[in-house]
Design a protein around this motif. Structure first.
Motif, PDB file in Angstrom:
ATOM      1  N   GLY A  32      -5.575  14.612 -27.308  1.00 50.56           N
ATOM      2  CA  GLY A  32      -4.446  13.054 -26.845  1.00 50.56           C
ATOM      3  C   GLY A  32      -5.921  12.381 -26.988  1.00 50.56           C
ATOM      4  N   VAL A  33      -5.162  11.032 -25.965  1.00 50.12           N
ATOM      5  CA  VAL A  33      -6.273   9.832 -26.235  1.00 50.12           C
ATOM      6  C   VAL A  33      -5.765   9.550 -24.686  1.00 50.12           C
ATOM      7  CG1 VAL A  33      -6.745   7.859 -26.970  1.00 50.12           C
ATOM      8  CG2 VAL A  33      -6.428   9.447 -28.506  1.00 50.12           C
ATOM      9  N   PHE A  34      -7.008   8.806 -23.713  1.00 50.84           N
ATOM     10  CA  PHE A  34      -6.631   7.744 -22.698  1.00 50.84           C
ATOM     11  C   PHE A  34      -6.927   6.907 -23.133  1.00 50.84           C
ATOM     12  CE2 PHE A  34      -7.449  11.023 -18.468  1.00 50.84           C
ATOM     13  CZ  PHE A  34      -5.675  11.258 -19.039  1.00 50.84           C
ATOM     14  N   GLY A  35      -6.128   5.471 -22.911  1.00 54.91           N
ATOM     15  CA  GLY A  35      -7.162   3.754 -23.717  1.00 54.91           C
ATOM     16  C   GLY A  35      -6.630   3.246 -22.257  1.00 54.91           C
ATOM     17  N   ALA A  36      -7.266   3.795 -21.162  1.00 57.30           N
ATOM     18  CA  ALA A  36      -7.520   2.937 -19.930  1.00 57.30           C
ATOM     19  C   ALA A  36      -8.358   3.286 -19.502  1.00 57.30           C
ATOM     20  CB  ALA A  36      -6.869   3.575 -18.440  1.00 57.30           C
ATOM     21  N   ALA A  37      -8.892   3.105 -18.159  1.00 55.49           N
ATOM     22  CA  ALA A  37      -9.923   3.144 -17.761  1.00 55.49           C
ATOM     23  C   ALA A  37      -9.783   3.882 -17.212  1.00 55.49           C
ATOM     24  CB  ALA A  37     -10.131   2.379 -16.437  1.00 55.49           C
ATOM     25  N   VAL A  38     -11.286   5.357 -17.455  1.00 56.80           N
ATOM     26  CA  VAL A  38     -11.124   6.622 -17.696  1.00 56.80           C
ATOM     27  C   VAL A  38     -11.887   6.646 -16.608  1.00 56.80           C
ATOM     28  CG1 VAL A  38     -10.278   7.057 -19.814  1.00 56.80           C
ATOM     29  CG2 VAL A  38     -12.530   7.372 -19.690  1.00 56.80           C
ATOM     30  N   GLY A  39     -12.370   8.450 -15.722  1.00 57.72           N
ATOM     31  CA  GLY A  39     -13.160   9.152 -15.816  1.00 57.72           C
ATOM     32  C   GLY A  39     -13.784  10.278 -16.264  1.00 57.72           C
ATOM     33  N   SER A 135      -9.392  19.739 -23.386  1.00 61.30           N
ATOM     34  CA  SER A 135      -8.919  20.613 -22.225  1.00 61.30           C
ATOM     35  C   SER A 135      -9.644  21.658 -22.575  1.00 61.30           C
ATOM     36  CB  SER A 135      -7.706  20.940 -21.631  1.00 61.30           C
ATOM     37  OG  SER A 135      -7.127  22.023 -23.029  1.00 61.30           O
ATOM     38  N   GLY A 136     -10.382  22.440 -21.328  1.00 63.27           N
ATOM     39  CA  GLY A 136     -11.171  23.716 -21.226  1.00 63.27           C
ATOM     40  C   GLY A 136     -12.268  23.272 -20.922  1.00 63.27           C
ATOM     41  N   TYR A 137     -12.997  22.162 -20.460  1.00 60.48           N
ATOM     42  CA  TYR A 137     -14.228  22.025 -19.829  1.00 60.48           C
ATOM     43  C   TYR A 137     -13.812  22.696 -18.733  1.00 60.48           C
ATOM     44  CZ  TYR A 137     -17.853  20.190 -17.959  1.00 60.48           C
ATOM     45  OH  TYR A 137     -19.474  19.833 -16.913  1.00 60.48           O
ATOM     46  N   ALA A 138     -14.956  23.511 -18.059  1.00 60.35           N
ATOM     47  CA  ALA A 138     -15.084  24.134 -16.750  1.00 60.35           C
ATOM     48  C   ALA A 138     -15.051  23.746 -14.991  1.00 60.35           C
ATOM     49  CB  ALA A 138     -15.194  25.775 -16.787  1.00 60.35           C
ATOM     50  N   GLY A 139     -16.551  22.628 -16.068  1.00 61.63           N
ATOM     51  CA  GLY A 139     -16.790  22.344 -15.123  1.00 61.63           C
ATOM     52  C   GLY A 139     -16.176  20.985 -14.041  1.00 61.63           C
ATOM     53  N   GLY A 140     -15.090  20.503 -14.226  1.00 55.28           N
ATOM     54  CA  GLY A 140     -14.188  19.075 -14.138  1.00 55.28           C
ATOM     55  C   GLY A 140     -13.604  19.190 -14.805  1.00 55.28           C
ATOM     56  N   ILE A 141     -12.939  17.465 -14.604  1.00 53.54           N
ATOM     57  CA  ILE A 141     -11.250  17.146 -14.921  1.00 53.54           C
ATOM     58  C   ILE A 141     -11.682  15.486 -15.377  1.00 53.54           C
ATOM     59  CG2 ILE A 141     -10.204  19.010 -13.059  1.00 53.54           C
ATOM     60  CD1 ILE A 141      -9.188  16.672 -11.660  1.00 53.54           C
ATOM     61  N   ALA A 142     -10.928  14.750 -15.667  1.00 47.10           N
ATOM     62  CA  ALA A 142     -10.753  13.776 -16.517  1.00 47.10           C
ATOM     63  C   ALA A 142     -10.169  13.222 -14.981  1.00 47.10           C
ATOM     64  CB  ALA A 142      -9.362  13.248 -17.368  1.00 47.10           C
ATOM     65  N   TRP A 143     -10.087  12.021 -15.092  1.00 50.40           N
ATOM     66  CA  TRP A 143      -9.950  11.408 -13.733  1.00 50.40           C
ATOM     67  C   TRP A 143      -9.365   9.251 -14.499  1.00 50.40           C
ATOM     68  CZ3 TRP A 143      -9.837  12.322  -8.866  1.00 50.40           C
ATOM     69  CH2 TRP A 143     -10.120  13.152  -7.997  1.00 50.40           C
ATOM     70  N   GLY A 144      -8.281   9.210 -14.463  1.00 47.08           N
ATOM     71  CA  GLY A 144      -7.456   8.288 -14.692  1.00 47.08           C
ATOM     72  C   GLY A 144      -6.556   6.894 -14.506  1.00 47.08           C
TER      73      GLY A 144
END
Length: 199
Positions: A32-39, A135-144
């Protein structure tokens, strides 16, 4: 023999000075793609601490390292608006808008091992550009922020990223320690042999 030990120690020190990958998540294509400010929240591994930090996302067109605008690094999650990020934000550790080859560069931030950090862009990605999501990185999550409003965690996704830095001087890597201990042991054996020959 003493020259050999000295050379080995110098080589070990030089090798430990190179930038090290700290953590990354880049499975190689978009889910997928995020096009906004992300973290993205990132958990550092054993080792370190690290300074001269560089961090990047990956763009959705070329899959190359991507950085635009400024980037904050915090020690805790942030759920406010993008425009309200500042040096007075709770958990503030550092900010940079220095970009080199698609990566943000922090000159005044040190990251510790086994610690979760939060990296937030201070503005939306430019029109027509997005960052890769997986998806699948165990050390964190996305922020948008969904293009506006407050940052929200997306536990089912991660922004693809790469984080690297230099091991802080005075905190040698395990390989350097092993080399130093091995050289010390060799020196002790040679010294005992020399002492035995003198008697």
């Amino acid at each position: 023999m003493n020259k050999l030990i000295f050379t080995a120690l110098l080589l070990g020190s030089a090798l430990s000075a190179a930038a090290d990958p700290i953590a990354s998540f880049n499975p190689g294509g978009p889910n997928g793609v995020f096009g906004a400010a992300v973290g993205e929240s990132v958990t550092t591994p054993d080792g370190g601490p690290w300074d001269n930090i560089s961090f990047n996302y990956f763009d959705d067109i070329t899959y190359n390292p991507y950085a635009a605008g400024g980037l904050y690094v915090l020690t805790q999650a942030y759920t406010g608006a993008t425009g309200d990020l500042s040096s007075s934000t709770d958990g503030y550790l550092g900010f940079t808008n220095t970009i080199d080859n698609g990566s943000w560069i922090f000159s005044d931030v040190t990251l510790n091992p086994d610690t979760q950090y939060f990296f937030y862009m201070d503005a939306d990605t430019p029109q027509g550009t997005g960052v890769l999501v997986g998806s699948g990185y165990a050390g964190g999550i996305a922020w948008g922020n969904g293009g506006s409003g407050d940052y929200t965690g997306v536990s089912s996704a991660d922004i693809q990223f790469s984080l690297s830095g230099d091991v802080v001087s005075g905190a040698p890597e395990p390989g350097t320690l092993a080399l130093a201990f091995g050289a010390a042991g060799l020196f002790a054996v040679l010294r005992r042999k020399t002492a035995a020959n003198v008697i």
